[in-house]
Scaffold this motif. Structure first.
Motif, PDB file in Angstrom:
ATOM      1  N   ALA A 223       0.958  -1.505  -0.152  1.00 25.53           N
ATOM      2  CA  ALA A 223       0.266   0.578   0.101  1.00 25.53           C
ATOM      3  C   ALA A 223       1.102   1.754  -0.102  1.00 25.53           C
ATOM      4  CB  ALA A 223      -0.603  -0.219   0.893  1.00 25.53           C
ATOM      5  N   ARG A 224       2.265   1.290   0.867  1.00 22.98           N
ATOM      6  CA  ARG A 224       2.771   2.375   0.866  1.00 22.98           C
ATOM      7  C   ARG A 224       3.591   2.627  -0.624  1.00 22.98           C
ATOM      8  NH1 ARG A 224       5.606  -1.477   2.864  1.00 22.98           N
ATOM      9  NH2 ARG A 224       7.346  -1.818   2.828  1.00 22.98           N
ATOM     10  N   HIS A 225       3.436   1.775  -0.791  1.00 26.03           N
ATOM     11  CA  HIS A 225       4.238   1.873  -3.219  1.00 26.03           C
ATOM     12  C   HIS A 225       2.825   2.441  -3.492  1.00 26.03           C
ATOM     13  CE1 HIS A 225       7.909   0.271  -0.921  1.00 26.03           C
ATOM     14  NE2 HIS A 225       7.416  -0.764  -0.899  1.00 26.03           N
ATOM     15  N   ASN A 226       1.858   2.876  -3.307  1.00 24.80           N
ATOM     16  CA  ASN A 226       0.188   3.452  -4.154  1.00 24.80           C
ATOM     17  C   ASN A 226       0.687   1.911  -4.871  1.00 24.80           C
ATOM     18  OD1 ASN A 226      -1.326   5.242  -5.549  1.00 24.80           O
ATOM     19  ND2 ASN A 226       0.095   5.291  -7.091  1.00 24.80           N
ATOM     20  N   ILE A 227      -0.075   1.186  -4.634  1.00 27.41           N
ATOM     21  CA  ILE A 227       0.290  -0.509  -5.570  1.00 27.41           C
ATOM     22  C   ILE A 227      -1.591  -0.759  -5.126  1.00 27.41           C
ATOM     23  CG2 ILE A 227       0.856  -2.766  -6.137  1.00 27.41           C
ATOM     24  CD1 ILE A 227       3.782  -1.317  -6.335  1.00 27.41           C
ATOM     25  N   ASN A 228      -2.835  -1.010  -5.685  1.00 30.67           N
ATOM     26  CA  ASN A 228      -3.917  -1.611  -5.062  1.00 30.67           C
ATOM     27  C   ASN A 228      -4.336  -2.993  -5.405  1.00 30.67           C
ATOM     28  OD1 ASN A 228      -3.637   1.704  -6.230  1.00 30.67           O
ATOM     29  ND2 ASN A 228      -5.145   1.044  -4.861  1.00 30.67           N
ATOM     30  N   VAL A 229      -4.192  -3.642  -4.026  1.00 25.79           N
ATOM     31  CA  VAL A 229      -4.322  -4.976  -4.407  1.00 25.79           C
ATOM     32  C   VAL A 229      -5.844  -5.699  -4.100  1.00 25.79           C
ATOM     33  CG1 VAL A 229      -3.506  -7.884  -3.764  1.00 25.79           C
ATOM     34  CG2 VAL A 229      -1.779  -5.222  -3.942  1.00 25.79           C
TER      35      VAL A 229
END
Ligand SMILES: NC(=O)c1ccc[n+]([C@@H]2O[C@H](COP(=O)([O-])OP(=O)(O)OC[C@H]3O[C@@H](n4cnc5c(N)ncnc54)[C@H](O)[C@@H]3O)[C@@H](O)[C@H]2O)c1
Length: 272
Positions: A183-189
């Motif tokens: 999440a802190r890398h701006n990636i949504n899962v």
């Protein structure tokens, strides 16, 4: 429109690169169609390379952009090679949709240890292999979307496919955990839980759900299909495209504040 409000144009996937595993199959094929229509370049990856090629050919004939790839998600070497190829050809992977999966349909007391291992290897470890490998190129870019295809069986156990249900419960945990990790890398899962779609799922492992129901009950296929259809409040099976539409939303900027979630696309069959 106020500043910062998402524009509907965000559903346009032109210039985006989408890798879909299991895209030679029923649901993955439907998802590939939806993304290609939205303008994405779709990498159609599947264990069955002929099915992958047929789907990519069909998309290109219809004016979309698609490339086929043979891929065994249980092999980290395979997925590393494919990710390397895509990055070399296109520069990046924007979306990973993990759709490859298998099912074995038989009562729990008839299920073997080997069947449990096999199904966990594909449906759980295989998805981990793909996520971790693709994330190595998403994290430095601080951008990316991952969608895992879970199941209504991620939310409710079953005597008739206990190994499948166990793998899909596990995949729910993996989806939430990876979502937290990146999440802190701006990636949504996120995950999607389809209800019932008539595909070839399970056929190569001894029989599809309906085929196996018939084998155990002795009743004809139409009887089981009809009772399954009636278990769906909206009274229709889902399609691959139904799942694709939710995946498209989850890969668009319209869902940029959504992560670690699972969404039912099941005609009302599940409400949790
Ligand atoms: N059909 C349903 O009712 C239903 C419901 C809920 C969830 N799902 C899930 O949807 C996903 C797609 O299922 P489907 O119904 O389209 O089935 P399908 O059998 O039509 O497609 C699955 C595809 O995955 C591929 N595959 C299998 N093992 C692989 C591996 N090791 N590496 C790469 N590819 C592999 C197969 O070759 C096949 O093309 C699965 O994860 C399944 O669990 C299906």
């Amino acid at each position: 429109m106020t500043q910062g409000e998402p524009d509907m144009i965000a559903m346009d996937m032109t210039d985006k690169i989408t890798l879909i595993t299991g895209a030679g199959g029923g649901i993955g094929g439907g998802i590939a169609d939806v993304f290609a229509k939205a303008g994405a370049t779709v990498y159609v990856a599947d264990l069955d390379v002929n099915d992958a090629k047929a789907k990519a050919d069909q998309i290109r004939q219809e004016g979309g952009q698609a490339c086929a790839a043979g891929l065994d998600i249980t092999s980290k070497t395979d997925i590393q090679a494919l990710v390397g190829r895509i990055v070399e050809e296109k520069g990046a992977i924007d979306h990973l949709i993990n759709c490859a999966g298998i099912s074995i349909n038989k009562p729990y007391m008839e299920s073997s240890d080997d069947e449990f291992r096999k199904i966990l290897d594909v449906n759980l470890i295989g998805v981990h292999n793909c996520c971790q490998t693709v994330l190595t190129q998403m994290i430095p870019r601080k951008s990316g979307k991952i969608v895992n295809i879970l199941s209504a069986s991620s939310r409710m156990g079953s005597d008739f496919f206990s190994h499948y249900s166990s793998s899909k419960f596990g995949l729910m945990g993996l989806t939430q955990s990876i979502g937290l990790a990146v999440a802190r890398h701006n990636i949504n899962v996120n995950g999607i839980c389809p209800g019932i779609i008539v595909t070839k799922l399970g056929e190569k492992q001894g029989g599809s759900l309906v085929q196996q129901m018939c084998r155990y009950s002795g009743k004809p296929e139409e009887v089981h299909l009809e009772s399954l259809r009636k278990s769906i409040p909206l009274r229709r099976f889902q399609s691959g495209e139904d799942i694709g539409h939710m995946a498209l939303f989850l890969c668009s900027e319209l869902s940029s504040n959504i992560t670690c979630q699972a969404f039912n696309v099941c005609g009302g069959m599940r409400m949790n």
